[in-house]
Design a protein around this motif. Structure first.
Motif, PDB file in Angstrom:
ATOM      1  N   LEU A 129       0.840  -1.183   0.000  1.00  0.00           N
ATOM      2  CA  LEU A 129       0.000   0.000   0.000  1.00  0.00           C
ATOM      3  C   LEU A 129       0.877   1.234   0.000  1.00  0.00           C
ATOM      4  O   LEU A 129       1.930   1.249   0.612  1.00  0.00           O
ATOM      5  CB  LEU A 129      -0.830   0.040   1.283  1.00  0.00           C
TER       6      LEU A 129
ATOM      7  N   LEU B  89       0.448   5.528   0.449  1.00  0.00           N
ATOM      8  CA  LEU B  89      -0.438   6.670   0.639  1.00  0.00           C
ATOM      9  C   LEU B  89       0.151   7.875  -0.078  1.00  0.00           C
ATOM     10  O   LEU B  89       1.317   8.182   0.074  1.00  0.00           O
ATOM     11  CB  LEU B  89      -0.593   7.000   2.118  1.00  0.00           C
TER      12      LEU B  89
ATOM     13  N   LEU C  53     -12.542   4.994  10.848  1.00  0.00           N
ATOM     14  CA  LEU C  53     -11.192   5.566  10.923  1.00  0.00           C
ATOM     15  C   LEU C  53     -10.396   5.227   9.675  1.00  0.00           C
ATOM     16  O   LEU C  53      -9.676   6.062   9.134  1.00  0.00           O
ATOM     17  CB  LEU C  53     -10.474   5.048  12.167  1.00  0.00           C
TER      18      LEU C  53
ATOM     19  N   THR D 170      -8.977   7.912   6.149  1.00  0.00           N
ATOM     20  CA  THR D 170      -7.691   8.073   5.474  1.00  0.00           C
ATOM     21  C   THR D 170      -7.895   8.551   4.042  1.00  0.00           C
ATOM     22  O   THR D 170      -7.109   9.336   3.514  1.00  0.00           O
ATOM     23  CB  THR D 170      -6.944   6.723   5.473  1.00  0.00           C
TER      24      THR D 170
ATOM     25  N   TYR E   6      -5.693  11.165   1.904  1.00  0.00           N
ATOM     26  CA  TYR E   6      -4.717  10.474   1.068  1.00  0.00           C
ATOM     27  C   TYR E   6      -5.412   9.736  -0.059  1.00  0.00           C
ATOM     28  O   TYR E   6      -6.559   9.310   0.074  1.00  0.00           O
ATOM     29  CB  TYR E   6      -3.934   9.442   1.890  1.00  0.00           C
TER      30      TYR E   6
ATOM     31  N   ILE F 171      -4.966   6.193  -2.010  1.00  0.00           N
ATOM     32  CA  ILE F 171      -4.289   4.936  -1.725  1.00  0.00           C
ATOM     33  C   ILE F 171      -3.940   4.271  -3.031  1.00  0.00           C
ATOM     34  O   ILE F 171      -4.765   4.181  -3.947  1.00  0.00           O
ATOM     35  CB  ILE F 171      -5.181   4.014  -0.881  1.00  0.00           C
TER      36      ILE F 171
ATOM     37  N   SER G  34      -0.095   1.543   8.050  1.00  0.00           N
ATOM     38  CA  SER G  34      -0.292   1.547   6.606  1.00  0.00           C
ATOM     39  C   SER G  34      -1.316   2.586   6.176  1.00  0.00           C
ATOM     40  O   SER G  34      -1.211   3.161   5.107  1.00  0.00           O
ATOM     41  CB  SER G  34      -0.737   0.167   6.121  1.00  0.00           C
ATOM     42  N   LEU G  35      -2.343   2.823   7.012  1.00  0.00           N
ATOM     43  CA  LEU G  35      -3.370   3.786   6.628  1.00  0.00           C
ATOM     44  C   LEU G  35      -3.237   5.109   7.378  1.00  0.00           C
ATOM     45  O   LEU G  35      -4.043   6.014   7.191  1.00  0.00           O
ATOM     46  CB  LEU G  35      -4.762   3.193   6.863  1.00  0.00           C
ATOM     47  N   ALA G  36      -2.228   5.210   8.246  1.00  0.00           N
ATOM     48  CA  ALA G  36      -1.933   6.462   8.950  1.00  0.00           C
ATOM     49  C   ALA G  36      -3.137   7.040   9.684  1.00  0.00           C
ATOM     50  O   ALA G  36      -3.371   8.245   9.679  1.00  0.00           O
ATOM     51  CB  ALA G  36      -1.370   7.491   7.979  1.00  0.00           C
ATOM     52  N   THR G  37      -3.940   6.178  10.332  1.00  0.00           N
ATOM     53  CA  THR G  37      -5.081   6.694  11.083  1.00  0.00           C
ATOM     54  C   THR G  37      -4.602   7.257  12.418  1.00  0.00           C
ATOM     55  O   THR G  37      -3.480   7.004  12.855  1.00  0.00           O
ATOM     56  CB  THR G  37      -6.102   5.584  11.372  1.00  0.00           C
TER      57      THR G  37
ATOM     58  N   VAL H 288       3.930   9.067   7.330  1.00  0.00           N
ATOM     59  CA  VAL H 288       3.746   8.601   5.962  1.00  0.00           C
ATOM     60  C   VAL H 288       5.038   8.870   5.212  1.00  0.00           C
ATOM     61  O   VAL H 288       5.411  10.028   5.025  1.00  0.00           O
ATOM     62  CB  VAL H 288       2.579   9.337   5.275  1.00  0.00           C
TER      63      VAL H 288
ATOM     64  N   ASP I  49       7.607   9.760   2.513  1.00  0.00           N
ATOM     65  CA  ASP I  49       7.608  10.276   1.144  1.00  0.00           C
ATOM     66  C   ASP I  49       8.962   9.923   0.544  1.00  0.00           C
ATOM     67  O   ASP I  49       9.920   9.694   1.251  1.00  0.00           O
ATOM     68  CB  ASP I  49       7.363  11.790   1.116  1.00  0.00           C
ATOM     69  N   ARG I  50       8.968   9.857  -0.767  1.00  0.00           N
ATOM     70  CA  ARG I  50      10.228   9.414  -1.355  1.00  0.00           C
ATOM     71  C   ARG I  50      11.210  10.553  -1.465  1.00  0.00           C
ATOM     72  O   ARG I  50      10.832  11.695  -1.541  1.00  0.00           O
ATOM     73  CB  ARG I  50       9.989   8.814  -2.748  1.00  0.00           C
TER      74      ARG I  50
END
Lengths: 376, 306
Positions: A4, A6, A340, A344, A348, A350, B83-86, B303, B305-306
């Motif tokens: 995955l 983001l 929640l 996301t 973002y 995905i 993975s989802l940055a919640t 998250v 970033d590249r």
């Protein structure tokens, strides 16, 4: 192998902002269907019993309102806290203390009757909830203590205190030893809205009024702006002259008062006396309601009704299918998870990508990178 | 003398689950992740451990199941927050709520059933040594695991390069990422380790402490474990000390209730929770010290970033 990734959106997506609760609800339904199938129940039958039958008659809608009222009342208060990035998770305890304070009048002065009794009880309920919420607020502002842990610990203390009251000093002497207070007198009972149609009481009206008032506060008044600024950037808030410590008190006292009002409304309206347990976890479920409603008071009204339905559905499947009514808690937990997760999508995009990039992809990425930075 | 030994033994039994759960959470928080789902993972470990022990008749399989259950449940949190940055606070809370509900549902048929208990260590001749024999060589297996785990985590965090990397991620995930460290991978492993620990702690409750299944049997211990990490300023040996202090408070109030002290039992029962609040106040009073000790990225989503 896939993973995955983001990608930050330049702005929050209004589309997903509106859609995410619905996607979350759909995902919950799917997960719920799998769960029912695993329990050996036809999901369609289960859903009919869980979500449709409990609200197919007018009196049942009243039951829904009874369950939704405390959830909405507590959740609109919590939404202000969470918007300000202040984590009151002890609403259950504030609910209990509101109930205890308000019940003081009918329990200690049963001979006191008249039209003044109820308003006084409700007021005391709010005072009780706010006072109990003031403890974590004070500890946070004065001693820098984490409010999550203190407010939660105080829930256990409140539950034990209520247990002691109704088994000890406040027990009904004519109650055959049952751990409960005397039945409240007529003037201490919250009237029903439409006694001919069902049991729903004024608590539901309080909830709707509170939601609208908080909505006005948050979207139309300076205080609401202050809440949002301090929540998203405390530093910016400080420069604007907003004081974080004052905000902590404001948020805690407001949410505590609303939870207290919910507590006394529940006891005076739905139960009619104090018992060792007066809440099936409303204070915790309200956290889910607040998030499902996107921390927006009007959204919270809808979310409160949905979560109230999960309680009714849980009772329904227990009696009809013999599944534990804990299934309600599972639904509530899953719903919050999916909400929640879907949130996301607001911030973002995905993307599923392979670990190895092709040359073109890599080049495209390098191209996009500075643009993204500018956008941010 | 025997009474003292027995009291010390019960304190150790009460402290062990707190210690294990808190040590796990300490590693998680050192990596910069705040998992408020300890209570939920713990209760899942308790129900999984009890269930597996009850169904197979082997408490050892129960023990493994408890660990697996906690780890698996924490994976849910890891996917969401990493993975989802919640939001970590909200996700942790929902993990607790879901765990309490799910465990209640899974455990419906276990209520009132007799469970399997992990046998205490017994070395012929050695365990019989007066006083120290029982304390050092006659406790349940998880007690020894908890002590070994504390030592191992101390060594890992402060004496190994990987441990140093983990701590650096907790203090600044952006810098760690810039150095080429795989932040998310480290955090995944930390969260799963924390989940396994919480599961084991729950397994201790349902396989040793009270070998039966009772709904909500964790009774806030997961939250107390979270408080212990703060109390310990994120240092393993202080977690050990804290867990034993709280174990003593927990046992002390039970003994006081048994002795019939003329204080309402509810007031005694609320002592561990009140003690938690008091201890938190004392420890966090000094704002600068707290800020220095707290992992700087704690609770902030990352998250790459590249």
């Amino acid at each position: 192998m896939m993973r995955l990734e983001l990608v930050k959106r330049p702005q929050r997506s209004p589309l997903f902002s509106a859609l995410s609760p619905f996607i979350a609800f759909a995902l919950t339904i799917i997960a719920g269907a799998i769960m029912f199938a695993l329990l050996g129940v036809n999901p369609l039958t289960a859903f009919r019993i869980y979500f449709i039958e409990p609200i197919s008659q007018v009196w049942q809608l009243h039951e829904l309102a009874i369950k939704a009222a405390p959830l909405i009342l507590i959740a609109v208060g919590l939404s202000v806290c969470y918007k300000a990035n202040i984590w009151n998770i002890g609403a259950e305890g504030q609910f209990i203390f509101g109930a205890i304070f308000g019940s003081g009048i009918p329990v200690l002065f049963p001979q006191f009757e008249g039209p003044l009794v109820l308003p006084l009880m409700l007021l005391l309920g709010m005072v009780g909830g706010a006072a109990y919420a003031a403890i974590p607020a004070l500890l946070k502002t004065r001693f820098n203590t984490n409010e999550i842990l203190t407010s939660l610990m105080l829930v256990y203390v409140a539950q034990l205190f209520l247990d002691w009251l109704v088994r000890g000093p406040w027990r009904d002497p004519q109650g055959h030893g049952f751990p409960q207070t005397i039945q409240f007198g007529d003037s201490a009972v919250l009237p029903e809205l439409m006694p001919d149609a069902g049991r729903a009481n004024w608590g539901f009206v309080f909830a709707l009024v509170a939601a609208v008032l908080i909505w006005i506060l948050m979207s139309r008044m300076l205080k609401g702006f202050e809440v949002r600024v301090l929540g998203s950037s405390p530093r910016a808030g400080r420069f604007a002259g907003f004081r974080l410590s004052r905000m902590v008190f404001f948020a805690f006292l407001l949410s505590g008062a609303l939870a207290g009002l919910a507590g006394i409304s529940e006891v005076s309206g739905a139960i009619g006396q104090l018992q060792p347990v007066i809440s099936p976890g409303y204070g915790f479920t309200a956290i889910i309601v607040a998030f499902l409603g996107r921390l927006n008071p009007l959204g919270i009204i809808a979310a409160g009704l949905v979560l109230a339905l999960t309680y009714l559905g849980g009772e329904a499947v227990q009696s009809a299918l013999g599944i534990s009514d804990k299934v309600a808690r599972v639904f509530q937990g899953m719903l919050l998870f999916f909400v929640l997760g879907c949130d996301t999508l607001i911030h973002y995009r995905i993307r599923l990508i392979g670990l190895a990039l092709t040359k073109q992809e890599a080049a495209a990425k390098l191209d996009a990178a500075p643009k993204l930075k500018e956008a941010r | 003398m025997d009474i003292t030994v027995n009291i010390l033994l019960t304190i150790a039994t009460a402290a062990t689950p707190l210690l294990i759960a808190a040590i796990g959470e300490l590693v998680v928080e050192r990596s910069g992740v705040l998992n408020l789902g300890v209570e939920g993972m713990m209760i899942m470990g308790a129900v999984g451990g009890f269930g597996a022990g009850y169904l197979t008749g082997s408490p050892w399989i129960g023990l493994l199941a408890a660990i697996a259950m906690g780890a698996l449940f924490s994976l849910l949190f890891a996917v969401m927050t990493l993975s989802l940055a919640t939001n970590q606070v909200a996700t942790g809370l929902s993990l607790t709520l879901l765990g309490l509900g799910l465990s209640g549902m899974m455990g419906t048929s276990f209520v009132g059933q007799p469970g399997e208990r992990l046998p205490n260590l017994y070395i012929p001749g050695v365990t019989e040594i007066p006083v120290v024999g029982k304390l050092l060589f006659g406790q349940d297996p998880i007690f020894y695991i908890s002590i070994a785990l504390t030592a191992a985590v101390m060594w890992f965090l402060f004496k190994t390069r990987t441990g140093l990397t983990l701590r650096s991620i907790g203090d600044s995930h952006a810098s760690a990422h810039a150095l080429g460290i795989h932040v998310i991978r480290y955090r995944y492993l930390s969260v799963i380790f924390g989940g396994a620990c919480a599961g084991l702690a729950g397994g201790h409750l349902s396989l040793v402490y009270t070998p039966q299944w009772v709904e909500n049997m964790t009774a806030g211990r997961g939250w107390i474990a979270l408080a212990l990490v703060v109390f310990a300023s994120w240092r393993p040996w202080r977690v050990l000390a804290g867990a034993y202090i709280f174990g003593a408070v927990w046992i002390g109030q039970l003994h006081a209730q048994a002795f019939g002290i003329p204080v309402p039992s509810q007031m005694l029962s609320s002592l561990p929770y009140l003690a938690t609040v008091v201890v938190l106040v004392l420890i966090s009073r000094n704002k600068r010290l707290t800020m220095m000790n707290t992992p700087a990225s704690l609770g902030q989503p990352f998250v790459p970033d590249r």
